[in-house]
Every structure is written in structure tokens, then in C-alpha cells.
Design an enzyme around this catalytic site. Structure first.
Site, PDB file in Angstrom:
ATOM      1  N   LYS A   4       0.856  -1.187   0.000  1.00  0.00           N
ATOM      2  CA  LYS A   4       0.000   0.000   0.000  1.00  0.00           C
ATOM      3  C   LYS A   4       0.895   1.240   0.000  1.00  0.00           C
ATOM      4  CE  LYS A   4      -4.284   1.210   2.409  1.00  0.00           C
ATOM      5  NZ  LYS A   4      -4.979   1.057   3.696  1.00  0.00           N
TER       6      LYS A   4
HETATM    7  C1  E4P Z   1      -8.262   2.100   3.559  1.00  0.00           C
HETATM    8  O1  E4P Z   1      -7.480   1.295   3.063  1.00  0.00           O
HETATM    9  C2  E4P Z   1      -8.041   2.782   4.840  1.00  0.00           C
HETATM   10  O2  E4P Z   1      -7.374   1.894   5.706  1.00  0.00           O
HETATM   11  C3  E4P Z   1      -9.325   3.145   5.528  1.00  0.00           C
HETATM   12  O3  E4P Z   1     -10.470   2.792   4.787  1.00  0.00           O
HETATM   13  C4  E4P Z   1      -9.340   4.494   6.129  1.00  0.00           C
HETATM   14  O4  E4P Z   1     -10.577   4.699   6.741  1.00  0.00           O
HETATM   15  P1  E4P Z   1     -10.833   5.838   7.826  1.00  0.00           P
HETATM   16  O5  E4P Z   1     -11.099   7.115   7.111  1.00  0.00           O
HETATM   17  O6  E4P Z   1     -12.048   5.352   8.562  1.00  0.00           O
HETATM   18  O7  E4P Z   1      -9.607   5.900   8.692  1.00  0.00           O
END
Ligand code: E4P
Length: 220
Positions: A84
């Protein structure tokens, strides 16, 4: 459509994986912090529970550092771990380098369709637009999913999957399905909400009570 869990909590992952429909898991540095566990140990355990793509995020901000971390994570962690990478110019270059080496990537923190398209051009396996965080600013995050899907329709050769992220409630998921997003990542709570219906519970109660009467009458 793929359903991913957005968590580093292995108990939740085991619970949802037992349903048989879990396609992958996304983590990020904040979710790793929340787990209170060692990054690589917890990702290894997640990858042993779910055999779909498991996103592990790099923390370097320069291209060389991201590539180095991505290669190290691929070398040390199970095969189904994907890298990622934040959607920055440096992240774009790292995505291109890693994807040229055949390494799967998830470009994260996407807030515009231009960012999504550029990440796709760099060879990203997934792009992650953050719906809830856009909603938090007073705008409609779902418009971004609609815009990205329309862009994808204009360029059918794009193979990058649109992974709707930062999902806050079941309606987000239903809207993503209607717009044709390939994947949605969400907390365990939303998986449970998507399956829960009071009429299902009420129906089971009724059937169980009637079946008890069938048994009591010796007709089972
Ligand atoms: C996606 O890969 C992220 O980990 C995640 O969806 C972030 O979500 P949040 O805005 O609830 O932290």
C-alpha cells in the site's frame, strides 16, 4: 464485488473470515497502532487467516524508501501481501517501479479522479478513494466513486480495481455496488450491519417456536 475488512484486529478477521465471503484485508499505520501489535507479526497472522490480498502500507515518503520497504515486505511476508502506497508523486514513481517488477500495489489516500487515473497509469492493482473522509469535509464522497467509475468506463483498457475505502455505514457499500466499484473495504461492524435484518431475526424466532410445537406434538 470484493468485500475487504479494514482492520488489523485478528479476532474480527477470524470472525468475518468464518462467514466464507471475505476477499481481502486492508491495514494502515493507524490500524496497526490500534492493534498494539508488531507490524510484520500481525500482517503475517492476517495473511494466514485470509488468503486474499492483504494490504501492508509503506511509511517512507521518498520513492527509493518506498520501493525498498515494498521489496522488503514482499520478501519477508506471505505471497498474498500487497504493498500500500500513498498517492503522492513519489508514491506514483514507487508504484510504477514495483508494478514493473510484478508486485501488486494499492495506492491509498485518493481524493480525486485525476489521482486515481494517474495511479492506474503507474500500474496500481488497486486505487483507494476515501469516501468517509470526503463526507467529513461536508462534500459527498460518493461523487468521487461515480466520477472514477465514469473515467474507467471511458478507458476500458484500465485494469486497476477501484477499492472504495473509508466506508462509514452500510449505505456507502450499497451505493458503491450500484456504481460498480470493484471492491469495498470496511470495518467489521459494517459487515455485521450488512447482514443484519430485524425481519430475519423475527422470522427465525417464529420458525423456532413453531418447530418446538411440531417436536412437542411428536411430528418432527
Ligand atoms: C483504507 O485502506 C483505509 O485503511 C481506511 O479505509 C481508512 O478509513 P478511515 O477514514 O475510517 O480511517
Amino acid at each position: 464485488m470484493e468485500f475487504f475488512l479494514d482492520t488489523a484486529d485478528v479476532d474480527e478477521i477470524r470472525e468475518i473470515a468464518a462467514w466464507g465471503i471475505l476477499d481481502g484485508v486492508t491495514t494502515n499505520p493507524s490500524l496497526i497502532k490500534k492493534s498494539g501489535r508488531d507490524f510484520k507479526k500481525v500482517v503475517r497472522e492476517i495473511a494466514s487467516i485470509c488468503n486474499g490480498p492483504i494490504s501492508a502500507e509503506v511509511t517512507a515518503l521518498d520513492t527509493a524508501g518506498m520501493v525498498e520497504q515494498g521489496l522488503a515486505l514482499k520478501a519477508e511476508l506471505p505471497e498474498n501481501v500487497i504493498i500500500k502506497i500513498p498517492c503522492t508523486p513519489e508514491g506514483l514513481a514507487a508504484t510504477k517501479t514495483l508494478s514493473d517488477k510484478g508486485i501488486k500495489t494499492n495506492v491509498t489516500l485518493i481524493f480525486s479522479s485525476s489521482q486515481a487515473l494517474m495511479a492506474a497509469k503507474a500500474g496500481a492493482t488497486y486505487v483507494s478513494p476515501f469516501i468517509g473522509r470526503i463526507d467529513d469535509t461536508g462534500h459527498d464522497g460518493m461523487n468521487l466513486i461515480a466520477e472514477i467509475m465514469a473515467t474507467w468506463d471511458n478507458y476500458p483498457s484500465i485494469t486497476t480495481k477501484v477499492l472504495a475505502a473509508s466506508i462509514r455505514h452500510p449505505t456507502h457499500v450499497l451505493q458503491c455496488i450500484q456504481l460498480g466499484a470493484h471492491t469495498a473495504t470496511m470495518p467489521a461492524k459494517i459487515f455485521r450491519q450488512l447482514m443484519k435484518h430485524p425481519l430475519t431475526d423475527k422470522g427465525i424466532d417464529g420458525f423456532m417456536k413453531d418447530w418446538a410445537d411440531v417436536e412437542a406434538a411428536g411430528n418432527a
